[in-house]
Design an enzyme around this catalytic site. Structure first.
Site: not given
Length: 248
Positions: A127, A140, A144
């Site tokens: 991401s 997150y 990532k």
């Protein structure tokens, strides 16, 4: 026939990837935790109900394979939207488990198949949060970011066997999962959903979100012979992020 396996391949970005590899002539295998979404997949796909972060389930899928040409380790969840001091450990662990451990397990069991063939391509979905970080999204972003480290290591370990590894870093992708992110972030920041949307778009040079198809097209390219010397790369498909957290 070349074979591609896409984790979380029954919906969203994963479904677009699976459709793309299908159109390119690959035999498509998908795994997903969403049984209803799997039911909507074409009958000629090999579909498996499996949690990408559960080793037994992952191993069972790979045990049914005699070869694999392309792995798309795509499974991921958005995780909580909160200041780091407000993130529950259980929420952190759940987010990291799916996003990072899911990619690790897929690579772990794909590697022997590809080594035996002395060829293959691993495509890990990271991401732009894995490049820049992102406020209120610590689990997150951390997961990532780690996916990129995993990819770099895979490229080094597997390159001598003719196996490539790359990471795709989507920006804000139109779709249901991003809608959830927008709503949660709006609540966390005291903004409206549309203000957050406009902020994400304004943070890119192209002033736009991307689509699942944009990500799928890059995955199919990276899996193809046209990308035979592309390995160890972090490729953002995001309209060029200028500011990952614009303030409107």
């Amino acid at each position: 026939m070349k074979r591609a396996l896409i984790t979380a391949g029954a919906a969203g970005i994963g479904r677009a990837m699976a459709d793309g590899f299908d159109a390119a002539g690959y035999e498509v295998w998908v795994t997903d935790v969403d049984a209803d979404a799997l039911d909507q997949c074409p009958d000629h796909w090999r579909c498996h109900h499996a949690n990408a972060a559960e080793e037994t389930a992952v191993r069972d899928v790979f045990d049914q394979m005699d070869h694999l040409d392309v792995l798309c380790a795509n499974a991921g969840i958005a995780g909580p939207t909160a200041l780091v001091e407000d993130v529950a450990l259980a929420d952190w662990q759940a987010c990291v488990s799916v996003n990072l451990e899911g990619a690790f397990l897929a690579a772990k069991y794909a590697a022997p198949l590809m080594k035996r063939a002395k060829s293959g391509a691993m495509i890990l979905t990271s991401s732009t949060a894995g490049i820049y970080g992102y406020p209120n999204r610590a689990p997150y972003a951390a997961a990532k970011w780690a996916v990129i480290g995993l990819m770099k290591t895979l490229a080094m370990e597997l390159g001598p066997f003719g196996i490539r590894a790359n990471a795709i870093c989507p920006g804000a992708v139109e779709g249901p999962r991003m809608e959830g992110v927008l709503e949660r972030e709006a609540a966390a920041k005291g903004m409206t959903r549309d203000q957050v949307y406009e902020g994400y778009a304004a943070g890119t040079s192209m002033r736009s979100f991307v689509t699942a198809q944009d990500i799928a097209d890059m995955a199919v390219f990276l899996g193809s012979d046209q990308a035979r010397m592309v390995s160890g790369q972090v490729i953002a498909v995001d309209g060029h992020t200028e500011n990952p957290d614009p303030k409107l």
